[in-house]
Design a protein around this motif. Sequence first.
Motif, PDB file in Angstrom:
ATOM      1  N   VAL A  70      -5.461   7.661   5.291  1.00  0.00           N
ATOM      2  CA  VAL A  70      -4.034   7.475   5.589  1.00  0.00           C
ATOM      3  C   VAL A  70      -3.598   6.062   5.221  1.00  0.00           C
ATOM      4  CG1 VAL A  70      -2.268   7.508   7.382  1.00  0.00           C
ATOM      5  CG2 VAL A  70      -4.104   9.216   7.410  1.00  0.00           C
ATOM      6  N   ALA A  71      -4.422   5.070   5.557  1.00  0.00           N
ATOM      7  CA  ALA A  71      -4.075   3.675   5.259  1.00  0.00           C
ATOM      8  C   ALA A  71      -3.914   3.455   3.762  1.00  0.00           C
ATOM      9  CB  ALA A  71      -5.143   2.738   5.823  1.00  0.00           C
ATOM     10  N   GLU A  72      -4.833   3.969   2.982  1.00  0.00           N
ATOM     11  CA  GLU A  72      -4.750   3.777   1.530  1.00  0.00           C
ATOM     12  C   GLU A  72      -3.534   4.481   0.949  1.00  0.00           C
ATOM     13  OE1 GLU A  72      -8.605   4.995   0.149  1.00  0.00           O
ATOM     14  OE2 GLU A  72      -9.506   3.022   0.563  1.00  0.00           O
ATOM     15  N   ALA A  73      -3.159   5.631   1.513  1.00  0.00           N
ATOM     16  CA  ALA A  73      -1.962   6.330   1.046  1.00  0.00           C
ATOM     17  C   ALA A  73      -0.698   5.522   1.326  1.00  0.00           C
ATOM     18  CB  ALA A  73      -1.854   7.702   1.713  1.00  0.00           C
ATOM     19  N   MET A  74      -0.745   4.701   2.369  1.00  0.00           N
ATOM     20  CA  MET A  74       0.407   3.874   2.731  1.00  0.00           C
ATOM     21  C   MET A  74       0.310   2.457   2.180  1.00  0.00           C
ATOM     22  SD  MET A  74       1.226   4.971   6.662  1.00  0.00           S
ATOM     23  CE  MET A  74       1.471   6.686   7.125  1.00  0.00           C
ATOM     24  N   GLN A  75      -0.661   2.226   1.288  1.00  0.00           N
ATOM     25  CA  GLN A  75      -0.872   0.915   0.692  1.00  0.00           C
ATOM     26  C   GLN A  75      -1.133  -0.159   1.748  1.00  0.00           C
ATOM     27  OE1 GLN A  75       2.426   2.548  -0.526  1.00  0.00           O
ATOM     28  NE2 GLN A  75       0.850   3.784  -1.507  1.00  0.00           N
ATOM     29  N   ILE A  76      -1.967   0.213   2.737  1.00  0.00           N
ATOM     30  CA  ILE A  76      -2.431  -0.728   3.758  1.00  0.00           C
ATOM     31  C   ILE A  76      -3.934  -0.900   3.567  1.00  0.00           C
ATOM     32  CG2 ILE A  76      -2.601  -1.244   6.217  1.00  0.00           C
ATOM     33  CD1 ILE A  76      -0.373   0.809   6.704  1.00  0.00           C
ATOM     34  N   ASN A  77      -4.403  -2.129   3.593  1.00  0.00           N
ATOM     35  CA  ASN A  77      -5.832  -2.382   3.498  1.00  0.00           C
ATOM     36  C   ASN A  77      -6.500  -1.946   4.806  1.00  0.00           C
ATOM     37  OD1 ASN A  77      -8.427  -3.355   3.284  1.00  0.00           O
ATOM     38  ND2 ASN A  77      -7.841  -5.409   2.632  1.00  0.00           N
ATOM     39  N   PRO A  78      -7.389  -0.941   4.776  1.00  0.00           N
ATOM     40  CA  PRO A  78      -8.031  -0.487   6.018  1.00  0.00           C
ATOM     41  C   PRO A  78      -8.789  -1.588   6.738  1.00  0.00           C
ATOM     42  CG  PRO A  78      -8.461   1.047   4.214  1.00  0.00           C
ATOM     43  CD  PRO A  78      -7.837  -0.182   3.606  1.00  0.00           C
ATOM     44  N   ASN A  79      -9.264  -2.589   5.998  1.00  0.00           N
ATOM     45  CA  ASN A  79     -10.001  -3.685   6.610  1.00  0.00           C
ATOM     46  C   ASN A  79      -9.112  -4.580   7.462  1.00  0.00           C
ATOM     47  OD1 ASN A  79     -12.490  -2.947   5.434  1.00  0.00           O
ATOM     48  ND2 ASN A  79     -11.945  -4.002   3.531  1.00  0.00           N
ATOM     49  N   GLU A  80      -7.792  -4.395   7.348  1.00  0.00           N
ATOM     50  CA  GLU A  80      -6.862  -5.191   8.144  1.00  0.00           C
ATOM     51  C   GLU A  80      -6.446  -4.465   9.420  1.00  0.00           C
ATOM     52  OE1 GLU A  80      -3.603  -6.259   5.644  1.00  0.00           O
ATOM     53  OE2 GLU A  80      -4.810  -7.577   4.367  1.00  0.00           O
ATOM     54  N   ILE A  81      -7.122  -3.339   9.710  1.00  0.00           N
ATOM     55  CA  ILE A  81      -6.782  -2.524  10.875  1.00  0.00           C
ATOM     56  C   ILE A  81      -7.991  -2.421  11.794  1.00  0.00           C
ATOM     57  CG2 ILE A  81      -5.977  -0.269  11.678  1.00  0.00           C
ATOM     58  CD1 ILE A  81      -4.879   0.183   8.823  1.00  0.00           C
ATOM     59  N   GLU A  82      -7.753  -2.578  13.085  1.00  0.00           N
ATOM     60  CA  GLU A  82      -8.767  -2.292  14.090  1.00  0.00           C
ATOM     61  C   GLU A  82      -8.278  -1.123  14.939  1.00  0.00           C
ATOM     62  OE1 GLU A  82      -9.961  -5.658  16.380  1.00  0.00           O
ATOM     63  OE2 GLU A  82     -10.823  -6.723  14.660  1.00  0.00           O
ATOM     64  N   ALA A 145      -1.173   8.571  11.381  1.00  0.00           N
ATOM     65  CA  ALA A 145      -0.059   8.356  10.451  1.00  0.00           C
ATOM     66  C   ALA A 145       1.109   7.675  11.159  1.00  0.00           C
ATOM     67  CB  ALA A 145       0.380   9.679   9.839  1.00  0.00           C
ATOM     68  N   HIS A 146       1.426   8.146  12.358  1.00  0.00           N
ATOM     69  CA  HIS A 146       2.537   7.548  13.106  1.00  0.00           C
ATOM     70  C   HIS A 146       2.258   6.078  13.415  1.00  0.00           C
ATOM     71  CE1 HIS A 146       5.899   7.483  16.047  1.00  0.00           C
ATOM     72  NE2 HIS A 146       5.103   6.653  16.700  1.00  0.00           N
ATOM     73  N   GLU A 147       1.057   5.780  13.899  1.00  0.00           N
ATOM     74  CA  GLU A 147       0.744   4.398  14.264  1.00  0.00           C
ATOM     75  C   GLU A 147       0.719   3.487  13.048  1.00  0.00           C
ATOM     76  OE1 GLU A 147       1.045   3.815  17.307  1.00  0.00           O
ATOM     77  OE2 GLU A 147       0.971   5.926  17.858  1.00  0.00           O
ATOM     78  N   LEU A 148       0.230   3.982  11.911  1.00  0.00           N
ATOM     79  CA  LEU A 148       0.230   3.147  10.701  1.00  0.00           C
ATOM     80  C   LEU A 148       1.641   2.941  10.166  1.00  0.00           C
ATOM     81  CD1 LEU A 148      -2.979   4.059   8.680  1.00  0.00           C
ATOM     82  CD2 LEU A 148      -2.676   2.636  10.705  1.00  0.00           C
ATOM     83  N   CYS A 149       2.536   3.867  10.446  1.00  0.00           N
ATOM     84  CA  CYS A 149       3.938   3.666  10.051  1.00  0.00           C
ATOM     85  C   CYS A 149       4.563   2.518  10.840  1.00  0.00           C
ATOM     86  CB  CYS A 149       4.739   4.952  10.234  1.00  0.00           C
ATOM     87  SG  CYS A 149       4.434   6.180   8.946  1.00  0.00           S
TER      88      CYS A 149
END
Length: 259
Positions: A70-82, A145-149
């Motif tokens: 989900v993170a990669e689909a939203m162009q978010i680096n997964p390593n920046e998420i805990e 998905a909601h939280e990454l938004c």
Amino acid sequence: MFKNLFKKKNNYEPLDYELRKYFENNILCLKEIFSEIPLENRKVFLPITSDFPVKSNGSIESAIEVLIIVAEAMQINPNEIEIDFYEEGVTALSNTRNSSIILENDNESGLSSGQYHGKNENGKYEISVNVNNLNNPEALIATIAHELCHIKLLGENNIEVNDEYLTDLTAVFFGFGIFMANASFQFYQEENGWGYNTVGYLKHDEWAYSLALFAFLRNEDNPEWQNFLNPTVRKELKKCLAYMTENNEEIFKFTDKTE
């Protein structure tokens, strides 16, 4: 020449005017904010193995795999998420790094599906997911998905004030609308009767209109992906698309109804 003479007028209108225009205005704003990929080129994620090659075994490891997709689909680096997980009371689980994860109940919102905390002291975006979602793949994907938004909107400073409706709409924009709509109201059977879980803030007719706008902007009048929606939302989506076709000139037209 008289074939339309006695045609019955369709008086159906999805939602009320103000709510329709709220969704129409905001999806246009999302198109402008996240313009790096044209909306018509965005992937619609389906509940199929090729889109989510993750073993649905209820483990934290599988949840982290979902997070990465989900993170990669939203162009978010997964390593920046805990990510951590919570339930009622306080419990400890082990994550993939063999460290302890503390699960805490959200006292303000009760059995919420997930939580967004902003950036933590490590400079990473922090989200929490209810452990009940681990055994429900559709709800797990929808919750993440909601939280990454929230990250896309608040974390990247695209809005200043939290708006949960807009957050749900953003999940639709990024292609996760099927999971969001299907997980929005799920029945399950218990020993003493039936219960239900909800994910997200929109009602089924609001999900349908949001998905219809998504399809409308992509010039999809009969999208194949609608077959993956639950029957209630799918039926409403078809009505919304028919309304948009019949009232094409009114969609994305904004007038002040108070005048």
